[in-house]
Design a protein around this motif. Structure first.
Motif, PDB file in Angstrom:
ATOM      1  N   MET A 226       0.851  -1.176   0.000  1.00  0.00           N
ATOM      2  CA  MET A 226       0.000   0.000   0.000  1.00  0.00           C
ATOM      3  C   MET A 226       0.892   1.233   0.000  1.00  0.00           C
ATOM      4  O   MET A 226       1.853   1.308   0.750  1.00  0.00           O
ATOM      5  N   VAL A 227       0.548   2.174  -0.851  1.00  0.00           N
ATOM      6  CA  VAL A 227       1.313   3.417  -0.929  1.00  0.00           C
ATOM      7  C   VAL A 227       0.607   4.505  -0.122  1.00  0.00           C
ATOM      8  O   VAL A 227      -0.566   4.370   0.226  1.00  0.00           O
ATOM      9  N   LEU A 228       1.326   5.571   0.132  1.00  0.00           N
ATOM     10  CA  LEU A 228       0.824   6.661   0.969  1.00  0.00           C
ATOM     11  C   LEU A 228      -0.522   7.188   0.492  1.00  0.00           C
ATOM     12  O   LEU A 228      -1.433   7.404   1.292  1.00  0.00           O
ATOM     13  N   GLU A 229      -0.689   7.401  -0.820  1.00  0.00           N
ATOM     14  CA  GLU A 229      -1.944   7.957  -1.343  1.00  0.00           C
ATOM     15  C   GLU A 229      -3.136   7.037  -1.076  1.00  0.00           C
ATOM     16  O   GLU A 229      -4.224   7.501  -0.733  1.00  0.00           O
ATOM     17  N   GLU A 230      -2.922   5.719  -1.213  1.00  0.00           N
ATOM     18  CA  GLU A 230      -4.004   4.764  -0.932  1.00  0.00           C
ATOM     19  C   GLU A 230      -4.362   4.781   0.549  1.00  0.00           C
ATOM     20  O   GLU A 230      -5.543   4.738   0.903  1.00  0.00           O
ATOM     21  N   ALA A 231      -3.353   4.824   1.394  1.00  0.00           N
ATOM     22  CA  ALA A 231      -3.600   4.868   2.831  1.00  0.00           C
ATOM     23  C   ALA A 231      -4.341   6.147   3.204  1.00  0.00           C
ATOM     24  O   ALA A 231      -5.295   6.120   3.986  1.00  0.00           O
ATOM     25  N   ALA A 232      -3.921   7.275   2.626  1.00  0.00           N
ATOM     26  CA  ALA A 232      -4.581   8.550   2.917  1.00  0.00           C
ATOM     27  C   ALA A 232      -6.044   8.514   2.513  1.00  0.00           C
ATOM     28  O   ALA A 232      -6.915   9.004   3.244  1.00  0.00           O
ATOM     29  N   GLN A 233      -6.349   7.926   1.370  1.00  0.00           N
ATOM     30  CA  GLN A 233      -7.744   7.815   0.919  1.00  0.00           C
ATOM     31  C   GLN A 233      -8.551   6.955   1.890  1.00  0.00           C
ATOM     32  O   GLN A 233      -9.683   7.296   2.242  1.00  0.00           O
ATOM     33  N   GLY A 234      -7.969   5.857   2.332  1.00  0.00           N
ATOM     34  CA  GLY A 234      -8.667   4.995   3.285  1.00  0.00           C
ATOM     35  C   GLY A 234      -8.918   5.677   4.612  1.00  0.00           C
ATOM     36  O   GLY A 234     -10.023   5.637   5.149  1.00  0.00           O
ATOM     37  N   PHE A 235      -7.900   6.351   5.134  1.00  0.00           N
ATOM     38  CA  PHE A 235      -8.076   7.049   6.409  1.00  0.00           C
ATOM     39  C   PHE A 235      -9.028   8.233   6.271  1.00  0.00           C
ATOM     40  O   PHE A 235      -9.804   8.518   7.188  1.00  0.00           O
ATOM     41  N   ALA A 236      -9.015   8.904   5.129  1.00  0.00           N
ATOM     42  CA  ALA A 236      -9.945  10.022   4.903  1.00  0.00           C
ATOM     43  C   ALA A 236     -11.386   9.524   4.930  1.00  0.00           C
ATOM     44  O   ALA A 236     -12.276  10.197   5.461  1.00  0.00           O
ATOM     45  N   ALA A 237     -11.612   8.352   4.367  1.00  0.00           N
ATOM     46  CA  ALA A 237     -12.966   7.790   4.363  1.00  0.00           C
ATOM     47  C   ALA A 237     -13.460   7.507   5.778  1.00  0.00           C
ATOM     48  O   ALA A 237     -14.655   7.531   6.039  1.00  0.00           O
ATOM     49  N   LEU A 238     -12.541   7.274   6.683  1.00  0.00           N
ATOM     50  CA  LEU A 238     -12.905   7.007   8.080  1.00  0.00           C
ATOM     51  C   LEU A 238     -13.002   8.278   8.907  1.00  0.00           C
ATOM     52  O   LEU A 238     -13.274   8.229  10.097  1.00  0.00           O
ATOM     53  N   GLY A 239     -12.802   9.436   8.261  1.00  0.00           N
ATOM     54  CA  GLY A 239     -12.768  10.709   8.964  1.00  0.00           C
ATOM     55  C   GLY A 239     -14.121  11.298   9.300  1.00  0.00           C
ATOM     56  O   GLY A 239     -14.216  12.456   9.669  1.00  0.00           O
TER      57      GLY A 239
ATOM     58  N   ALA B  69      -4.632  -0.979   8.459  1.00  0.00           N
ATOM     59  CA  ALA B  69      -4.114  -1.058   9.830  1.00  0.00           C
ATOM     60  C   ALA B  69      -2.630  -1.398   9.818  1.00  0.00           C
ATOM     61  O   ALA B  69      -1.836  -0.804  10.559  1.00  0.00           O
ATOM     62  N   GLY B  70      -2.244  -2.327   8.963  1.00  0.00           N
ATOM     63  CA  GLY B  70      -0.842  -2.715   8.865  1.00  0.00           C
ATOM     64  C   GLY B  70       0.038  -1.577   8.398  1.00  0.00           C
ATOM     65  O   GLY B  70       1.187  -1.439   8.841  1.00  0.00           O
ATOM     66  N   TYR B  71      -0.491  -0.748   7.507  1.00  0.00           N
ATOM     67  CA  TYR B  71       0.280   0.380   6.987  1.00  0.00           C
ATOM     68  C   TYR B  71       0.706   1.315   8.108  1.00  0.00           C
ATOM     69  O   TYR B  71       1.860   1.745   8.169  1.00  0.00           O
TER      70      TYR B  71
END
Length: 110
Positions: free
Chosen positions: A1-14, A84-86
């Motif tokens: 997983m790259v930073l942009e994918e992680a950011a999108q996932g965490f943003a969705a949980l915001g 979570a692993g990221y």
């Protein structure tokens, strides 16, 4: 997983509402829930719920599958584990190695 994918996932949980929807699906397990079942469990209006499900699906945190006239929504557990692993792979990366288990180690020349 790259930073942009992680950011999108965490943003969705915001959003509290999206987090509530996702937690509802996580609790439901791999069988998932219909939109009506999610609505009953969360108390969200249908249009609000549709918006949040769309947002979660676009972040690949929810998988939607047509089942006759219903749409079954499932938490994307593999994606959630990657997310979570990221963040957890960085755990303690910069921790002071001289401080282990709450006991400070003294340098050999002290």
């Amino acid at each position: 997983m790259v930073l942009e994918e992680a950011a999108q996932g965490f943003a969705a949980l915001g959003s509290e509402a999206r987090l509530q929807v996702l937690l509802t699906l996580v609790r439901a397990g791999r069988d998932g829930l219909s939109v009506g079942d999610i609505q009953t469990r969360t108390g969200m209006a249908a249009s609000t719920l549709a918006h949040h499900l769309k947002f979660l699906a676009s972040a690949d945190l929810v998988v939607q599958e047509k089942d006759g006239r219903s749409v079954i929504n499932r938490a994307a557990f593999e994606r959630l584990e990657l997310l979570a692993g990221y963040i957890l792979k960085e755990c303690c990366a910069e921790e002071d190695k001289s401080f282990v288990l709450g006991v400070e180690r003294k340098a050999a020349n002290d």
